[in-house]
Design a protein around this motif. Structure first.
Motif, PDB file in Angstrom:
ATOM      1  N   TRP A  21       0.838  -1.199   0.000  1.00  5.11           N
ATOM      2  CA  TRP A  21       0.000   0.000   0.000  1.00  5.11           C
ATOM      3  C   TRP A  21       0.873   1.249   0.000  1.00  5.11           C
ATOM      4  N   LEU A  22       1.908   1.272   0.847  1.00  2.26           N
ATOM      5  CA  LEU A  22       2.816   2.423   0.878  1.00  2.26           C
ATOM      6  C   LEU A  22       3.472   2.628  -0.481  1.00  2.26           C
ATOM      7  N   LEU A  23       3.983   1.545  -1.064  1.00  2.00           N
ATOM      8  CA  LEU A  23       4.690   1.644  -2.333  1.00  2.00           C
ATOM      9  C   LEU A  23       3.758   2.130  -3.443  1.00  2.00           C
ATOM     10  N   ASN A  24       2.574   1.553  -3.526  1.00  2.00           N
ATOM     11  CA  ASN A  24       1.644   1.959  -4.570  1.00  2.00           C
ATOM     12  C   ASN A  24       1.180   3.402  -4.371  1.00  2.00           C
ATOM     13  N   ARG A  25       0.918   3.775  -3.129  1.00  2.00           N
ATOM     14  CA  ARG A  25       0.475   5.143  -2.847  1.00  2.00           C
ATOM     15  C   ARG A  25       1.575   6.143  -3.192  1.00  2.00           C
ATOM     16  N   ALA A  26       2.820   5.789  -2.879  1.00  2.00           N
ATOM     17  CA  ALA A  26       3.946   6.650  -3.227  1.00  2.00           C
ATOM     18  C   ALA A  26       4.019   6.848  -4.740  1.00  2.00           C
ATOM     19  N   CYS A  27       3.765   5.769  -5.487  1.00  2.00           N
ATOM     20  CA  CYS A  27       3.776   5.858  -6.949  1.00  2.00           C
ATOM     21  C   CYS A  27       2.645   6.757  -7.449  1.00  2.00           C
ATOM     22  N   GLU A  28       1.464   6.635  -6.859  1.00  2.00           N
ATOM     23  CA  GLU A  28       0.334   7.473  -7.261  1.00  2.00           C
ATOM     24  C   GLU A  28       0.653   8.950  -7.065  1.00  2.00           C
ATOM     25  N   ILE A  29       1.221   9.283  -5.905  1.00  2.00           N
ATOM     26  CA  ILE A  29       1.560  10.681  -5.620  1.00  2.00           C
ATOM     27  C   ILE A  29       2.641  11.161  -6.570  1.00  2.00           C
ATOM     28  N   GLN A  30       3.610  10.308  -6.867  1.00  2.00           N
ATOM     29  CA  GLN A  30       4.686  10.691  -7.779  1.00  2.00           C
ATOM     30  C   GLN A  30       4.149  10.993  -9.173  1.00  2.00           C
ATOM     31  N   VAL A  31       3.275  10.139  -9.676  1.00  2.00           N
ATOM     32  CA  VAL A  31       2.706  10.371 -11.002  1.00  2.00           C
ATOM     33  C   VAL A  31       1.960  11.702 -11.036  1.00  2.00           C
ATOM     34  N   ALA A  32       1.224  12.002  -9.958  1.00  2.00           N
ATOM     35  CA  ALA A  32       0.465  13.260  -9.913  1.00  2.00           C
ATOM     36  C   ALA A  32       1.389  14.460  -9.746  1.00  2.00           C
ATOM     37  N   SER A  33       2.351  14.368  -8.840  1.00  2.00           N
ATOM     38  CA  SER A  33       3.194  15.537  -8.535  1.00  2.00           C
ATOM     39  C   SER A  33       4.163  15.867  -9.659  1.00  2.00           C
ATOM     40  N   THR A  34       4.748  14.871 -10.286  1.00  2.00           N
ATOM     41  CA  THR A  34       5.710  15.147 -11.354  1.00  2.00           C
ATOM     42  C   THR A  34       5.034  15.691 -12.608  1.00  2.00           C
ATOM     43  N   SER A  35       3.727  15.496 -12.723  1.00  2.00           N
ATOM     44  CA  SER A  35       3.013  16.058 -13.878  1.00  2.00           C
ATOM     45  C   SER A  35       2.947  17.575 -13.812  1.00  2.00           C
ATOM     46  N   MET A  36       3.214  18.146 -12.631  1.00  2.00           N
ATOM     47  CA  MET A  36       3.137  19.593 -12.451  1.00  2.00           C
ATOM     48  C   MET A  36       4.499  20.267 -12.576  1.00  2.00           C
ATOM     49  N   GLY A  37       5.551  19.466 -12.754  1.00  2.00           N
ATOM     50  CA  GLY A  37       6.877  20.049 -12.878  1.00  2.00           C
ATOM     51  C   GLY A  37       7.834  19.465 -11.864  1.00  2.00           C
ATOM     52  N   PRO A  38       8.956  20.124 -11.609  1.00  2.00           N
ATOM     53  CA  PRO A  38       9.949  19.611 -10.656  1.00  2.00           C
ATOM     54  C   PRO A  38       9.356  19.426  -9.266  1.00  2.00           C
ATOM     55  N   VAL A  39       9.854  18.415  -8.546  1.00  2.00           N
ATOM     56  CA  VAL A  39       9.359  18.143  -7.200  1.00  2.00           C
ATOM     57  C   VAL A  39      10.451  18.431  -6.175  1.00  2.00           C
ATOM     58  N   ARG A  40      10.039  18.628  -4.946  1.00  2.00           N
ATOM     59  CA  ARG A  40      10.973  18.883  -3.844  1.00  2.00           C
ATOM     60  C   ARG A  40      11.404  17.545  -3.247  1.00  2.00           C
ATOM     61  N   MET A  41      12.676  17.281  -3.197  1.00  2.00           N
ATOM     62  CA  MET A  41      13.191  16.033  -2.658  1.00  2.00           C
ATOM     63  C   MET A  41      13.253  16.098  -1.135  1.00  2.00           C
ATOM     64  N   ILE A  42      13.109  14.958  -0.503  1.00  2.00           N
ATOM     65  CA  ILE A  42      13.203  14.843   0.956  1.00  2.00           C
ATOM     66  C   ILE A  42      14.611  14.394   1.305  1.00  2.00           C
ATOM     67  N   SER A  43      15.202  15.011   2.271  1.00  2.00           N
ATOM     68  CA  SER A  43      16.587  14.691   2.630  1.00  2.00           C
ATOM     69  C   SER A  43      16.689  13.270   3.177  1.00  2.00           C
ATOM     70  N   PRO A  44      17.845  12.620   2.996  1.00  2.00           N
ATOM     71  CA  PRO A  44      18.030  11.266   3.537  1.00  2.00           C
ATOM     72  C   PRO A  44      17.769  11.184   5.035  1.00  2.00           C
ATOM     73  N   GLU A  45      18.106  12.231   5.766  1.00  2.00           N
ATOM     74  CA  GLU A  45      17.896  12.218   7.213  1.00  2.00           C
ATOM     75  C   GLU A  45      16.409  12.170   7.557  1.00  2.00           C
ATOM     76  N   ILE A  46      15.621  12.946   6.843  1.00  2.00           N
ATOM     77  CA  ILE A  46      14.179  12.947   7.086  1.00  2.00           C
ATOM     78  C   ILE A  46      13.560  11.642   6.580  1.00  2.00           C
ATOM     79  N   GLN A  47      14.052  11.114   5.480  1.00  2.00           N
ATOM     80  CA  GLN A  47      13.578   9.810   5.006  1.00  2.00           C
ATOM     81  C   GLN A  47      13.773   8.746   6.082  1.00  2.00           C
ATOM     82  N   GLN A  48      14.955   8.737   6.670  1.00  2.00           N
ATOM     83  CA  GLN A  48      15.263   7.753   7.705  1.00  2.00           C
ATOM     84  C   GLN A  48      14.332   7.904   8.894  1.00  2.00           C
ATOM     85  N   ALA A  49      14.052   9.148   9.286  1.00  2.00           N
ATOM     86  CA  ALA A  49      13.146   9.393  10.405  1.00  2.00           C
ATOM     87  C   ALA A  49      11.729   8.933  10.064  1.00  2.00           C
ATOM     88  N   CYS A  50      11.296   9.163   8.829  1.00  2.00           N
ATOM     89  CA  CYS A  50       9.962   8.736   8.417  1.00  2.00           C
ATOM     90  C   CYS A  50       9.828   7.218   8.474  1.00  2.00           C
TER      91      CYS A  50
END
Length: 250
Positions: free
Chosen positions: A187-216
């Protein structure tokens, strides 16, 4: 609820009911590809056997009793009017046989999942859901339709100890120590893909830092035992299925 037949143990019957419910949940969510794709589950107490959907049935037709039990050679254990899809058997058998905690394996061809699998970049660590998969994501290169045993060693090497897998040019795969845990990952993986498809259609996206990724990943309720580690959400979705159709229990 129907009781298990004499040749099916109570533990196996419980596994069959849970797996059949999962197929209905996938149908409810729209994670279906006609009669294709698979969710498989090891049979409790029978490490060499696992359950798979009958090839030819839609997910909404899968029940506890019509699930097929097969061994590592693809032989059907007991009686079934159906066969298993060899493409599903090859990948799932390799994982069930060689990864100890892979009691459940799920594979989908959702539009968003396939879109990201076909992208050069793969999963972008730019959204809330993707960040929770930090350190849990593997990639496997496309080698054609998965019916050749020779692909298994490379698949296993690429998966390693990860729980979420993007099959390049193909789709998504998740594995877990139980049906709810594998579901939480997918569910997490598929939802992440859904958001990516939607967000990248609007242009460049903001990346999350490795430190925040690890905390998430550390703080994600999807993997937190105190919050069910996927069991609570799986139970909630099962109640939705039960409210409309309990035939999966047959």
């Amino acid at each position: 609820m129907p009781t298990p037949t004499p040749n099916i143990s109570p533990a196996e019957w419980a596994a069959r009911v849970e797996l059949a419910a999962c197929y209905r949940i996938f149908a409810h969510l729209g994670w279906i590809e006609l009669i294709y794709n698979h969710i498989t589950l090891r049979v409790p107490g029978e490490d060499k056997h696992f359950l798979i959907n009958p090839f030819g049935l839609n997910y909404a037709e899968v029940t506890a009793s019509n699930l097929i039990k097969i061994d590592l050679q693809g032989n059907i254990i007991g009686h079934s009017e159906w066969t298993a899809n060899p493409a599903g058997f090859t990948v799932h058998r390799a994982i069930h046989e060689n990864i100890d905690n892979a009691h459940c394996v799920m594979h989908t061809h959702t539009t968003a999942g396939m879109a990201v699998a076909c992208s050069q970049e793969g999963l972008s660590m730019s959204n809330f859901y993707a960040a929770q998969l930090h350190g849990q994501l593997a990639y496997h290169e496309f080698e054609g339709i998965t019916v050749h045993e020779g692909e298994a060693p490379r698949l296993l090497a690429n998966i390693g100890n990860k729980r979420a897998v993007i099959l390049r040019n193909h789709g998504l795969l998740a594995l877990g120590s139980s049906v709810p845990r594998a579901f939480a990952v997918l569910w997490l993986l598929n939802r992440a893909c859904e958001i990516q498809v939607a967000s990248t259609s609007m242009g460049p996206v903001r990346m999350i830092s490795p430190e925040i990724q690890q905390a998430c990943a550390r703080d994600s309720l999807q993997f937190n035992e105190n919050y069910g580690a996927g069991q609570d959400v799986f139970n909630a979705l099962t109640r939705i299925i039960d409210a409309t159709d309990t035939s999966y229990k047959n």
